[in-house]
Write a protein that holds these residues in place. Structure first.
Motif, short mmCIF file in Angstrom:
data_model
loop_
_atom_site.label_atom_id
_atom_site.label_comp_id
_atom_site.label_asym_id
_atom_site.label_seq_id
_atom_site.Cartn_x
_atom_site.Cartn_y
_atom_site.Cartn_z
N UNK A 26 0.83 -1.38 -0.07
CA UNK A 26 -0.08 0.00 -0.07
C UNK A 26 0.99 1.31 -0.05
N UNK A 27 1.84 1.20 0.86
CA UNK A 27 2.98 2.52 0.69
C UNK A 27 3.72 2.63 -0.43
N UNK A 28 4.13 1.35 -1.20
CA UNK A 28 4.77 1.52 -2.29
C UNK A 28 3.90 2.14 -3.42
N UNK A 29 2.64 1.60 -3.44
CA UNK A 29 1.86 2.21 -4.61
C UNK A 29 1.39 3.69 -4.53
N UNK A 30 1.22 4.00 -3.16
CA UNK A 30 1.12 5.61 -2.81
C UNK A 30 2.26 6.35 -3.31
N UNK A 31 3.37 5.78 -3.38
CA UNK A 31 4.81 6.70 -3.60
C UNK A 31 4.81 6.53 -5.11
N UNK A 32 4.52 5.51 -5.66
CA UNK A 32 4.51 5.17 -7.08
C UNK A 32 3.66 6.15 -7.97
N UNK A 33 2.27 6.18 -7.37
CA UNK A 33 1.41 6.96 -8.19
C UNK A 33 1.74 8.50 -7.69
N UNK A 34 2.17 8.98 -6.68
CA UNK A 34 2.74 10.29 -6.52
C UNK A 34 3.73 10.66 -7.27
N UNK A 35 4.68 9.76 -7.64
CA UNK A 35 5.70 9.99 -8.61
C UNK A 35 5.28 10.08 -10.03
N UNK A 36 4.25 9.43 -10.42
CA UNK A 36 3.52 9.23 -11.59
C UNK A 36 2.08 9.78 -11.59
N UNK A 37 1.97 11.25 -11.65
CA UNK A 37 0.50 11.73 -11.45
C UNK A 37 -0.01 11.70 -12.71
N UNK A 38 0.36 11.13 -13.73
CA UNK A 38 -0.49 10.71 -14.86
C UNK A 38 -1.85 9.97 -14.80
N UNK A 39 -1.58 9.14 -13.57
CA UNK A 39 -2.67 8.03 -13.59
C UNK A 39 -3.97 8.79 -12.57
N UNK A 40 -5.06 8.76 -13.13
CA UNK A 40 -6.24 9.31 -12.41
C UNK A 40 -6.71 8.22 -11.27
N UNK A 41 -7.72 8.81 -10.69
CA UNK A 41 -8.32 7.97 -9.58
C UNK A 41 -8.70 6.46 -10.10
N UNK A 42 -9.44 6.63 -11.12
CA UNK A 42 -9.89 5.22 -11.64
C UNK A 42 -8.79 4.28 -12.13
#
Length: 388
Positions: A26-42
């Motif tokens: 869960x923590x890794x995914x949070x960091x990954x998506x923060x570093x890759x803001x191109x991904x929307x919530x869906x």
């Protein structure tokens, strides 16, 4: 159908190839998506779903990462739903089959696959666990459980009904919802309801008779057991402690939200001697010890791939140290409530034997609370009383 299903599979593959288990997924995914803001919530939701599904199969599928994701979706989902476009008719024809038939299909398609490699530590399980049911339970995402706090039953039910939220009422105070249900906009967390697993709520069944006056939650963590104590045993003098300062800070914020103000708190390493504590004796010590968490791996399935057997003995040693160091703080005829969220015998039944052999505590009752057949966690609870 998911418009970008193929892209989601490729993104999940990239994440899994980078992840090494050093921190919770869960923590890794949070960091990954923060570093890759191109991904929307869906996008984040679907990609995260695929990552978690991949780890649910443990080491059981002999295939590439993307193939294993595909096979895991096949095993874990009741029907293809949004992912159907990524599967051939051969896969789709088997989708409604039993889990045993599905495993045969996977084994034939990916030689070397073995369902027995999903959970590698069956020989360490407590004897009360059904290995087959427990192992297969990891393929299902557990439910979200809420405990309704005193005085809020009617209000919580009305709010959920008004928003047409689907839920199951298990008891007067416990409800189950599909994992991922967004409840924050509807209910006041920790004020009206507490997010707490079914088995964790059942710990209240082990609270000792009478009204303990001085209670110490010695490994308080996020404070879930303390909230349970506060709601079930009123007018207690509560003390909480943990080894991590950040945890105590978070606990204080949670207590403020829950309306709990009269309590003592301190930071201590309970594996070491010489604990400095304001109150010298307690009628009840709740010892929810650090453990493998093996009863909760349905929520953290990455552990099926990164946990090592050696850690079981390490946790067992840690638990014995903690118990030995807190027992001297029990009042005459006081109670010790020993809790783990583990399914391993070394952390559970063997700990009970250790406590009985190395103290004046008498076992009142113990139980392994099985949650694997209820889409819930599994926990172990033992209640002791200090002999005169």
């Amino acid at each position: 159908m998911i418009k970008y299903a193929g892209q989601y599979f490729r993104s999940a593959t990239a994440i899994i190839e980078q992840y090494d288990g050093a921190i919770p997924l869960a923590g890794f995914l949070k960091q990954y998506f923060k570093a890759n803001p191109k991904f929307g919530s869906k996008d984040r939701r679907f990609i995260s779903q695929l990552c978690y599904t991949y780890y649910r199969a443990g080491h059981s599928i002999a295939a590439t990462v993307e193939e294993k994701i595909k096979a895991s979706v096949f095993l874990c989902e009741d029907n293809a739903n949004e992912w159907a476009t990524l599967f051939t008719d051969e896969w789709l024809a088997e989708w409604g089959s039993s889990i045993e038939t599905k495993w045969k299909f996977i084994s034939a398609r990916f030689p070397g696959s073995d369902p027995h490699k999903l959970f590698l530590w069956e020989d360490e399980l407590s004897k009360e666990i059904d290995p087959h049911l427990f192992t297969n339970s990891h393929l299902l995402q557990p439910d979200l459980f809420l405990r309704i706090r005193p005085g809020h039953t009617k209000n919580v039910s009305k709010k959920l009904d008004d928003k047409q939220v689907v839920y199951r009422r298990l008891t007067e105070t416990c409800i189950a919802l599909a994992n991922g249900t967004k409840i924050e906009p509807i209910l006041a967390i920790d004020k009206e309801v507490v997010v707490q697993d079914l088995s964790s709520q059942r710990v209240a069944e082990f609270f000792p008779p009478g009204i303990p006056v001085n209670v110490w939650d010695c490994c308080a963590a996020s404070g879930g057991k303390s909230l349970l104590l506060h709601d079930y045993i009123r007018n207690i003098n509560l003390t909480v402690s943990d080894v991590r300062p950040s945890i105590i800070r978070n606990l204080k914020e949670r207590f403020a939200q829950a309306g709990i103000r009269n309590y003592d708190s301190f930071i201590a390493d309970l594996t070491a001697g010489g604990i400095k504590i304001q109150k010298q004796k307690f009628n009840l010590i709740v010892c929810d010890v650090p453990c493998s968490g093996s009863g909760t791996w349905g929520r953290t399935p990455e552990q099926l791939c990164f946990f090592s057997k050696e850690k079981i003995s390490e946790y067992a040693t840690l638990q014995k140290k903690i118990v030995a160091n807190v027992i001297p703080y029990l009042e005459k005829e006081g109670y010790l409530l020993y809790i783990t969220c583990s399914v391993f015998e070394k952390e559970n039944e063997e700990a009970v034997t250790f406590i009985q052999q190395n103290s004046k505590l008498t076992l009142i009752k113990m139980e392994l609370l099985k949650g694997y057949d209820k889409k819930a966690d599994s926990m172990f609870v033992a209640l002791f009383k200090l002999r005169e």
